[in-house]
Structures are given as C-alpha cells and as structure tokens.
Design a protein around this motif. Structure first.
Motif, short mmCIF file in Angstrom:
data_model
loop_
_atom_site.label_atom_id
_atom_site.label_comp_id
_atom_site.label_asym_id
_atom_site.label_seq_id
_atom_site.Cartn_x
_atom_site.Cartn_y
_atom_site.Cartn_z
N MET A 21 0.82 -1.21 0.00
CA MET A 21 0.00 0.00 0.00
C MET A 21 0.86 1.26 0.00
O MET A 21 0.58 2.23 -0.73
N ALA A 22 1.91 1.27 0.81
CA ALA A 22 2.72 2.48 0.95
C ALA A 22 3.42 2.84 -0.36
O ALA A 22 3.66 4.02 -0.64
N PHE A 23 3.75 1.85 -1.17
CA PHE A 23 4.49 2.14 -2.40
C PHE A 23 3.59 2.23 -3.63
O PHE A 23 3.87 3.02 -4.53
N ALA A 24 2.55 1.42 -3.71
CA ALA A 24 1.79 1.35 -4.97
C ALA A 24 0.38 1.90 -4.89
O ALA A 24 -0.27 2.03 -5.93
N SER A 126 -8.25 -15.81 21.86
CA SER A 126 -7.91 -14.88 22.92
C SER A 126 -7.05 -13.72 22.43
O SER A 126 -6.92 -12.71 23.11
N TYR A 127 -6.46 -13.85 21.24
CA TYR A 127 -5.64 -12.79 20.67
C TYR A 127 -6.29 -12.12 19.46
O TYR A 127 -5.79 -11.12 18.95
N ARG A 128 -7.36 -12.70 18.99
CA ARG A 128 -7.90 -12.29 17.69
C ARG A 128 -8.30 -10.82 17.65
O ARG A 128 -7.98 -10.09 16.71
N GLY A 129 -8.98 -10.34 18.67
CA GLY A 129 -9.44 -8.95 18.67
C GLY A 129 -8.29 -7.97 18.70
O GLY A 129 -8.27 -6.97 17.97
N ARG A 130 -7.28 -8.26 19.54
CA ARG A 130 -6.16 -7.34 19.65
C ARG A 130 -5.29 -7.34 18.40
O ARG A 130 -4.81 -6.29 17.95
N LEU A 131 -5.12 -8.50 17.79
CA LEU A 131 -4.35 -8.54 16.54
C LEU A 131 -5.13 -7.90 15.39
O LEU A 131 -4.53 -7.41 14.43
N ALA A 132 -6.45 -7.91 15.50
CA ALA A 132 -7.25 -7.19 14.49
C ALA A 132 -6.93 -5.70 14.52
O ALA A 132 -7.03 -5.02 13.49
N GLY A 133 -6.55 -5.19 15.69
CA GLY A 133 -6.13 -3.79 15.77
C GLY A 133 -4.87 -3.52 14.97
O GLY A 133 -4.72 -2.45 14.37
N ILE A 134 -3.95 -4.49 14.97
CA ILE A 134 -2.74 -4.35 14.16
C ILE A 134 -3.09 -4.38 12.68
O ILE A 134 -2.56 -3.62 11.87
N GLU A 135 -4.01 -5.27 12.32
CA GLU A 135 -4.46 -5.33 10.93
C GLU A 135 -5.05 -3.99 10.51
O GLU A 135 -4.83 -3.51 9.39
N LEU A 136 -5.82 -3.38 11.41
CA LEU A 136 -6.45 -2.10 11.10
C LEU A 136 -5.42 -1.01 10.84
O LEU A 136 -5.64 -0.12 10.02
N LEU A 137 -4.28 -1.09 11.51
CA LEU A 137 -3.21 -0.12 11.27
C LEU A 137 -2.74 -0.18 9.82
O LEU A 137 -2.52 0.84 9.17
N SER A 138 -2.56 -1.40 9.30
CA SER A 138 -2.11 -1.52 7.92
C SER A 138 -3.17 -1.04 6.94
O SER A 138 -2.86 -0.39 5.93
N TYR A 139 -4.45 -1.32 7.24
CA TYR A 139 -5.52 -0.87 6.36
C TYR A 139 -5.64 0.65 6.33
O TYR A 139 -5.89 1.25 5.29
N ASP A 147 -0.49 7.58 -0.81
CA ASP A 147 -0.86 8.84 -1.44
C ASP A 147 0.18 9.93 -1.16
O ASP A 147 0.49 10.75 -2.04
N ALA A 148 0.73 9.93 0.06
CA ALA A 148 1.77 10.92 0.38
C ALA A 148 3.01 10.66 -0.47
O ALA A 148 3.61 11.61 -1.02
N ARG A 149 3.39 9.39 -0.59
CA ARG A 149 4.53 9.03 -1.44
C ARG A 149 4.28 9.41 -2.89
O ARG A 149 5.15 9.98 -3.57
N ALA A 150 3.06 9.13 -3.37
CA ALA A 150 2.71 9.42 -4.75
C ALA A 150 2.78 10.91 -5.04
O ALA A 150 3.30 11.34 -6.07
N GLY A 151 2.25 11.72 -4.13
CA GLY A 151 2.27 13.17 -4.34
C GLY A 151 3.68 13.73 -4.35
O GLY A 151 4.01 14.59 -5.17
#
Length: 230
Positions: A21-24, A126-139, A147-151
């Motif tokens: 995502m960050a590059f493309a 027992s970890y699923r909800g908290r790791l979903a927070g990490i997934e949300l960071l990438s999303y 977009d910042a890189r592209a601009g």
C-alpha cells in the motif's frame, strides 16, 4: 505485539500489506492521470477500477480453496499488484489504465483473502481482537502513506512517473520481505505448527471451567475461550 513479533509468518502478512500500500497505492494521482490522458471527466473510471477488479476476484475465488501455501500466495499477489500498477503507468489510453488498475485491485483482493485465511487459521481467539487492531493499522495507514509518497514523487517527475516507480518499489519491497521472512514464504496450512494447533484445539474435548468452555491448544499463548453457546 509481543505475540505477533514471535510469529514471522504472521508479521509477514502485516508487513507485505503495508509495503504494497505504501508504495503502490496512488489514488491521489488519478485526477492528474485522467487529465494527462485527455479524459478529465472520466476520472471516476480510475477510482472505480480497483473495486471492479476486487469484485471479479471475489466472484471467481473458488480456486483459492485448493491453495495451501498461503504465505507464498500473498507474496505472488502483492507482486502482481505492483506489476499491474507499474504497467498502468505506461498505458496510453484511459481504458487500458483502467484495465491494469482493475487487475491490481483483483490481485490486492486475492492477497487479502490469503492474509485473512492465515489469520483465521492460526490466531487463537484470545488474541484475535487485539491482533485485528494491528491489521487495522495496515488498512488505515498504508493507503495514506501511499498517497503521500505518490504526491511527493509526482512533484519530481509527474503522475505517470510516480505511479510507475511506485509499482516497481512495491515489487522490490515485497521481494525483500519474502527473502527476509522465510517462514512466511514457506507457510503451509497443512503443516504449520500454529494452524495444526488450532485445528487440534477445535477438535479436542472441551473442559468446563465456570460458566465458560475452555479449549486448550497445544502451544504457548494458544489457549482461548468460548461461551457455551459457541
């Protein structure tokens, strides 16, 4: 975070997605691309391309059930995403740009399917909800970084230059991740210790504990809890 860092196969799903995502991811360039292509009123076509590709990939995703090397599938899909974005930058017509951006969107959807499969098959409840927070960071952060890189790069060489180089940087970054995370690259749902432990946990006899049913998995940190209704 400590649990995730102990799982190179799991970290690979996060890092590859953020790098891709960050590059493309370059939606900020679409108005300028449409203008360069002589079709400023068709900018919506470019915005819709990724979604069209994602829908097609979802509707034709039955083949993914036969894939077991999910880590490698994520790597290949993310690489295809970068290649398609780079090729879109070379196209002389807005409909050809749309085509390759749709291919990119489909590849991104396939990557997401396999990443989600790894998460669902190996992360204890027992970890699923908290790791979903990490997934949300990438999303949430990946596309904005893209977009910042592209601009920034568009100021150096124009919209096409930024789009094409972003795709190539994505391919390079995914290659680095694949080389640096061999356990992610070699992940196999049939033999991975975490996937096997989760399957065994689901099949093991339930042990009653208070008002909840506790199912113990055969690995550290893999114990999770379910309500009786589950």
């Amino acid at each position: 975070m400590r649990y995730a860092l102990q799982r190179p196969d799991l970290m690979g799903t996060y890092l590859v997605d953020i790098a891709a995502m960050a590059f493309a991811s370059s939606t900020a360039l679409f108005p300028f691309l449409a203008e360069n292509l002589g079709a400023p009123k068709a900018v919506g076509v470019l915005y819709a391309a990724g979604g069209v590709g994602a829908v097609i990939a979802s509707l034709t995703s039955g083949w993914t059930a036969r894939v077991r090397r999910h880590g490698l599938a994520v790597i290949v899909s993310a690489t295809l995403w970068g290649v398609a974005v780079a090729l879109a930058a070379l196209m002389p017509d807005i409909w050809l740009v749309f085509l390759f951006l749709a291919v990119a969107g489909g590849a991104d959807m396939v990557s997401g399917l396999f990443r989600g499969t790894i998460w669902n098959q190996t992360i204890p409840d027992s970890y699923r909800g908290r790791l979903a927070g990490i997934e949300l960071l990438s999303y949430s952060t990946g596309p904005m970084l893209g977009d910042a890189r592209a601009g920034f790069m568009a100021q150096l060489g124009g919209a096409r230059f930024s789009l094409g180089v972003g795709g190539l940087l994505c391919v390079a970054a995914v290659g680095v991740m694949a080389a640096a995370l061999p356990r992610f690259r070699a992940y196999d749902a049939r033999t991975d210790e975490h996937a096997v432990a989760q399957r065994q946990a689901l099949l093991s006899p339930a042990r009653k504990g208070g008002d909840r049913t506790v199912i113990a998995a055969e690995e550290p940190h893999a114990e999770f809890q379910r309500s009786p209704s589950a």
